[in-house]
Design a protein around this motif. Structure first.
Motif, short mmCIF file in Angstrom:
data_model
loop_
_atom_site.label_atom_id
_atom_site.label_comp_id
_atom_site.label_asym_id
_atom_site.label_seq_id
_atom_site.Cartn_x
_atom_site.Cartn_y
_atom_site.Cartn_z
N GLU A 3 -0.18 35.24 -4.17
CA GLU A 3 0.50 35.04 -2.95
C GLU A 3 0.38 33.75 -2.40
N ARG A 4 1.66 32.67 -2.35
CA ARG A 4 1.68 31.33 -2.55
C ARG A 4 1.27 31.35 -1.05
N LEU A 5 0.20 30.40 -1.22
CA LEU A 5 0.29 29.26 0.74
C LEU A 5 1.12 27.80 0.68
N ALA A 6 2.39 28.05 1.33
CA ALA A 6 2.88 27.13 1.40
C ALA A 6 2.71 26.35 2.67
N VAL A 7 2.16 24.46 2.76
CA VAL A 7 2.18 24.10 4.23
C VAL A 7 2.20 23.14 4.04
N TRP A 8 3.16 22.50 5.24
CA TRP A 8 4.67 21.58 6.05
C TRP A 8 2.89 20.18 5.90
N THR A 9 3.10 19.06 5.79
CA THR A 9 2.21 18.54 6.26
C THR A 9 3.26 17.10 6.72
N LEU A 10 2.73 16.50 6.79
CA LEU A 10 2.97 14.92 7.92
C LEU A 10 2.45 13.96 7.84
N SER A 11 3.03 13.12 7.20
CA SER A 11 2.67 12.06 7.07
C SER A 11 2.53 10.69 8.12
N LEU A 12 1.66 10.17 8.21
CA LEU A 12 1.16 10.30 10.03
C LEU A 12 1.70 8.15 9.65
N GLY A 13 1.73 7.61 8.39
CA GLY A 13 2.11 6.23 8.13
C GLY A 13 3.74 6.25 8.14
N GLY A 14 3.89 7.31 6.95
CA GLY A 14 5.37 7.12 6.79
C GLY A 14 6.65 8.17 8.12
N GLY A 15 5.97 9.24 8.63
CA GLY A 15 7.25 10.29 8.95
C GLY A 15 7.20 11.10 8.65
N ILE A 16 7.03 11.31 7.12
CA ILE A 16 8.08 12.12 5.85
C ILE A 16 6.70 13.59 5.82
N LEU A 17 7.63 14.35 6.16
CA LEU A 17 7.28 15.98 6.20
C LEU A 17 7.45 16.05 4.51
N ARG A 18 6.78 17.09 3.88
CA ARG A 18 6.89 17.62 3.07
C ARG A 18 6.01 18.80 2.34
N LEU A 19 6.57 19.51 1.40
CA LEU A 19 5.81 20.54 0.83
C LEU A 19 5.12 20.39 0.21
N LEU A 22 -0.19 25.67 -2.50
CA LEU A 22 -1.94 25.06 -2.28
C LEU A 22 -2.02 26.51 -3.48
N SER A 23 -2.86 25.71 -4.28
CA SER A 23 -3.33 26.88 -5.87
C SER A 23 -4.43 28.16 -5.34
N ALA A 24 -5.15 27.64 -3.64
CA ALA A 24 -6.01 28.34 -3.41
C ALA A 24 -5.59 29.93 -3.51
N GLY A 70 -10.25 30.95 20.60
CA GLY A 70 -9.00 31.46 20.83
C GLY A 70 -7.62 31.65 19.35
N ASP A 71 -7.42 30.29 18.89
CA ASP A 71 -6.22 29.97 18.11
C ASP A 71 -6.09 30.95 17.45
N THR A 72 -5.82 31.76 16.86
CA THR A 72 -5.17 31.92 15.34
C THR A 72 -5.23 31.12 13.68
N VAL A 73 -6.05 30.99 12.92
CA VAL A 73 -6.24 30.52 11.86
C VAL A 73 -6.17 31.52 10.37
N SER A 74 -6.20 30.45 9.11
CA SER A 74 -6.45 31.03 7.87
C SER A 74 -7.60 30.47 7.65
N ALA A 75 -8.56 30.62 6.83
CA ALA A 75 -8.99 30.20 5.56
C ALA A 75 -8.81 30.20 4.51
N VAL A 76 -8.63 29.27 3.77
CA VAL A 76 -8.32 29.64 2.92
C VAL A 76 -9.10 29.32 1.75
N ILE A 77 -9.47 29.75 0.95
CA ILE A 77 -11.12 29.77 0.19
C ILE A 77 -10.32 29.33 -1.27
N LYS A 78 -11.09 28.24 -1.72
CA LYS A 78 -10.69 27.41 -3.64
C LYS A 78 -11.94 27.79 -3.64
N SER A 79 -12.20 28.72 -4.60
CA SER A 79 -13.99 28.42 -4.95
C SER A 79 -13.85 29.15 -6.68
#
Length: 87
Positions: A3-19, A22-24, A70-79
């Motif tokens: 299963e591949r997990l894709a995460v959108w990240t936001l660069s605070l400086g440039g305001g750029i979204l990128r995909l 993760l290898s976890a 109360g938030d639903t989160v995913s614990a992503v474990i790389k070990s």
């Protein structure tokens, strides 16, 4: 099946979204049951079934994620090492 997990990240400086991919491969979904904020770090406890997973992340990350109990989160474990105990 991998299963591949894709995460959108936001660069605070440039305001750029990128995909970001993760290898976890270990991802456990749960609910935040406790958060303790320190000066720089946040200790987050996540309930996954009958078990608890504890994570220490930066306070800034917790604030940017607007984490709260109360938030639903995913614990992503790389070990490279996982110990097993037979019940």
């Amino acid at each position: 099946m991998e299963e591949r997990l894709a995460v959108w990240t936001l660069s605070l400086g440039g305001g750029i979204l990128r995909l970001m991919t993760l290898s976890a491969r270990n991802r456990l979904e749960g609910k935040v049951v406790e958060i303790e904020f320190g000066g720089v770090m946040a200790h987050v406890v996540v309930s996954v079934g009958k078990n608890m997973i504890e994570s220490v992340i930066t306070k800034r990350s917790a604030e940017e994620m607007k984490l709260k109990v109360g938030d639903t989160v995913s614990a992503v474990i790389k070990s490279t090492e996982v110990m097993l105990e037979k019940s």
